[in-house]
Scaffold this motif. Structure first.
Motif, PDB file in Angstrom:
ATOM      1  N   LEU A 167       0.837  -1.192   0.000  1.00  0.00           N
ATOM      2  CA  LEU A 167       0.000   0.000   0.000  1.00  0.00           C
ATOM      3  C   LEU A 167       0.870   1.238   0.000  1.00  0.00           C
ATOM      4  N   THR A 168       0.426   2.277  -0.699  1.00  0.00           N
ATOM      5  CA  THR A 168       1.104   3.560  -0.604  1.00  0.00           C
ATOM      6  C   THR A 168       0.797   4.174   0.755  1.00  0.00           C
ATOM      7  N   SER A 169       1.530   5.212   1.117  1.00  0.00           N
ATOM      8  CA  SER A 169       1.292   5.862   2.406  1.00  0.00           C
ATOM      9  C   SER A 169      -0.120   6.417   2.489  1.00  0.00           C
ATOM     10  N   GLY A 170      -0.628   6.960   1.380  1.00  0.00           N
ATOM     11  CA  GLY A 170      -1.982   7.505   1.370  1.00  0.00           C
ATOM     12  C   GLY A 170      -3.034   6.439   1.548  1.00  0.00           C
ATOM     13  N   GLU A 171      -2.868   5.300   0.862  1.00  0.00           N
ATOM     14  CA  GLU A 171      -3.814   4.197   0.992  1.00  0.00           C
ATOM     15  C   GLU A 171      -3.796   3.629   2.407  1.00  0.00           C
ATOM     16  N   TYR A 172      -2.598   3.528   2.981  1.00  0.00           N
ATOM     17  CA  TYR A 172      -2.468   3.010   4.351  1.00  0.00           C
ATOM     18  C   TYR A 172      -3.203   3.919   5.343  1.00  0.00           C
ATOM     19  N   ARG A 173      -3.035   5.241   5.199  1.00  0.00           N
ATOM     20  CA  ARG A 173      -3.689   6.174   6.128  1.00  0.00           C
ATOM     21  C   ARG A 173      -5.203   6.082   6.021  1.00  0.00           C
ATOM     22  N   VAL A 174      -5.725   5.967   4.796  1.00  0.00           N
ATOM     23  CA  VAL A 174      -7.172   5.861   4.617  1.00  0.00           C
ATOM     24  C   VAL A 174      -7.697   4.596   5.293  1.00  0.00           C
ATOM     25  N   LEU A 175      -6.997   3.481   5.092  1.00  0.00           N
ATOM     26  CA  LEU A 175      -7.436   2.226   5.708  1.00  0.00           C
ATOM     27  C   LEU A 175      -7.405   2.327   7.229  1.00  0.00           C
ATOM     28  N   GLN A 176      -6.362   2.941   7.787  1.00  0.00           N
ATOM     29  CA  GLN A 176      -6.266   3.050   9.239  1.00  0.00           C
ATOM     30  C   GLN A 176      -7.385   3.933   9.796  1.00  0.00           C
ATOM     31  N   VAL A 177      -7.715   4.999   9.087  1.00  0.00           N
ATOM     32  CA  VAL A 177      -8.816   5.866   9.525  1.00  0.00           C
ATOM     33  C   VAL A 177     -10.141   5.108   9.467  1.00  0.00           C
ATOM     34  N   LEU A 178     -10.379   4.358   8.391  1.00  0.00           N
ATOM     35  CA  LEU A 178     -11.612   3.578   8.282  1.00  0.00           C
ATOM     36  C   LEU A 178     -11.708   2.548   9.400  1.00  0.00           C
ATOM     37  N   LEU A 179     -10.582   1.949   9.769  1.00  0.00           N
ATOM     38  CA  LEU A 179     -10.577   0.974  10.864  1.00  0.00           C
ATOM     39  C   LEU A 179     -10.892   1.639  12.203  1.00  0.00           C
ATOM     40  N   ASN A 180     -10.359   2.836  12.393  1.00  0.00           N
ATOM     41  CA  ASN A 180     -10.642   3.572  13.631  1.00  0.00           C
ATOM     42  C   ASN A 180     -12.101   3.972  13.735  1.00  0.00           C
ATOM     43  N   HIS A 181     -12.782   4.028  12.583  1.00  0.00           N
ATOM     44  CA  HIS A 181     -14.192   4.446  12.570  1.00  0.00           C
ATOM     45  C   HIS A 181     -15.039   3.396  11.865  1.00  0.00           C
ATOM     46  N   ALA A 182     -14.760   2.133  12.142  1.00  0.00           N
ATOM     47  CA  ALA A 182     -15.478   1.041  11.483  1.00  0.00           C
ATOM     48  C   ALA A 182     -16.982   1.155  11.688  1.00  0.00           C
ATOM     49  N   ASN A 183     -17.725   0.862  10.603  1.00  0.00           N
ATOM     50  CA  ASN A 183     -19.195   0.889  10.604  1.00  0.00           C
ATOM     51  C   ASN A 183     -19.772   2.282  10.833  1.00  0.00           C
ATOM     52  N   LYS A 184     -18.953   3.284  10.607  1.00  0.00           N
ATOM     53  CA  LYS A 184     -19.420   4.666  10.676  1.00  0.00           C
ATOM     54  C   LYS A 184     -19.156   5.332   9.330  1.00  0.00           C
ATOM     55  N   VAL A 185     -20.184   5.967   8.785  1.00  0.00           N
ATOM     56  CA  VAL A 185     -20.029   6.626   7.489  1.00  0.00           C
ATOM     57  C   VAL A 185     -19.190   7.889   7.662  1.00  0.00           C
ATOM     58  N   LEU A 186     -18.128   7.993   6.865  1.00  0.00           N
ATOM     59  CA  LEU A 186     -17.272   9.181   6.873  1.00  0.00           C
ATOM     60  C   LEU A 186     -17.408   9.893   5.534  1.00  0.00           C
ATOM     61  N   SER A 187     -17.655  11.192   5.588  1.00  0.00           N
ATOM     62  CA  SER A 187     -17.769  11.965   4.352  1.00  0.00           C
ATOM     63  C   SER A 187     -16.391  12.156   3.734  1.00  0.00           C
ATOM     64  N   ARG A 188     -16.364  12.578   2.479  1.00  0.00           N
ATOM     65  CA  ARG A 188     -15.091  12.867   1.823  1.00  0.00           C
ATOM     66  C   ARG A 188     -14.332  13.954   2.576  1.00  0.00           C
TER      67      ARG A 188
END
Length: 245
Positions: A167-188
């Motif tokens: 994963l690129t650094s950007g892809e890794y950060r997005v995945l980590q943020v999604l994991l921190n907020h699992a099952n919660k909708v995050l806007s762009r």
């Protein structure tokens, strides 16, 4: 002890731009090496540590977009190297294409050296840590989700078959943020703020591109499970149970 300065490698076929830019960055406490083409760039990457790559898009032979794409795909130690693209073109399509290839940011020519310096520093900050509002004293070292594993200490992600995903650094950060907020909708806008520390405008597609690339990296198991769902007019959600260790 004096801290080791950040090291930037500038790849541009214009000798004047290389000389003037390197001089300015050196004056502002950033070590800057230069290369005129992809061959010189690869030789320098093998010889020394590089923290960030500045790539000119329009170069003879292997251009900046091709270099960026190949680096992201080769699975080497430099697959996650932060990349800033430079271009003399003003077409938005070029900027979008650069982001699709895996660039972290984009700056048009002619550029103000001070803005280049600011962008370099911002990319380096983002590549090394999550924003302050995600840094908690009890932040987990490992996440498990739908057979996948993210190890925060080694910054590695493995699929359900145990295969290491690049994963690129950007892809890794997005995945980590999604994991921190699992099952919660995050806007762009929320994803931009949480991953890059900035707000976007109505035409900012960087998050959409990162999500698209992340889905491709996670592969068929994630697609089959609908792991990252798009919520129309709202944003994105990681739809799975997450175990934090």
């Amino acid at each position: 002890m004096t801290p080791t300065p950040d090291h930037v490698l500038l790849v541009d076929d214009d000798p004047e731009i290389r000389q003037l830019t390197a001089k300015y960055l050196e004056q502002n406490s950033i070590q800057c090496s230069t290369a005129a083409n992809s061959h010189e760039m690869r030789r320098m990457l093998q010889m020394q540590r590089v923290d960030l790559l500045v790539l000119d898009v329009m170069m003879p032979g292997e251009d900046g977009l091709t270099i960026c794409r190949n680096l992201r795909a080769d699975g080497s130690a430099y697959a996650q190297l932060p990349i800033l693209m430079l271009t003399a073109r003003t077409d938005d399509a070029d900027r979008i294409l650069g982001l699709e290839m895996g660039a972290d940011d984009y700056l048009g020519k002619p550029f103000v050296p001070r803005e280049l310096l600011a962008r370099i520093r911002a990319i380096l900050r983002r590549s090394r840590a999550l924003p302050a509002n995600l840094q908690t004293t009890n932040s987990p070292n490992r996440w498990r989700f739908s057979g996948y594993t993210l190890d925060a200490l080694s910054r590695q992600v493995r699929n359900p078959d145990g295969i290491l995903l690049v994963l690129t650094s950007g892809e890794y950060r997005v995945l980590q943020v999604l994991l921190n907020h699992a099952n919660k909708v995050l806007s762009r806008e929320q994803l931009l703020e949480l991953t890059q520390g900035r707000s976007g405008d109505a035409f900012d597609r960087s998050i959409d591109l990162l999500i698209s690339r992340l889905r491709l990296r996670l592969g068929e198991p994630a697609r089959r499970l609908g792991l990252i769902k798009t919520v129309r007019s709202e944003g994105y959600v990681l739809a799975t149970e997450v175990q934090a260790e």
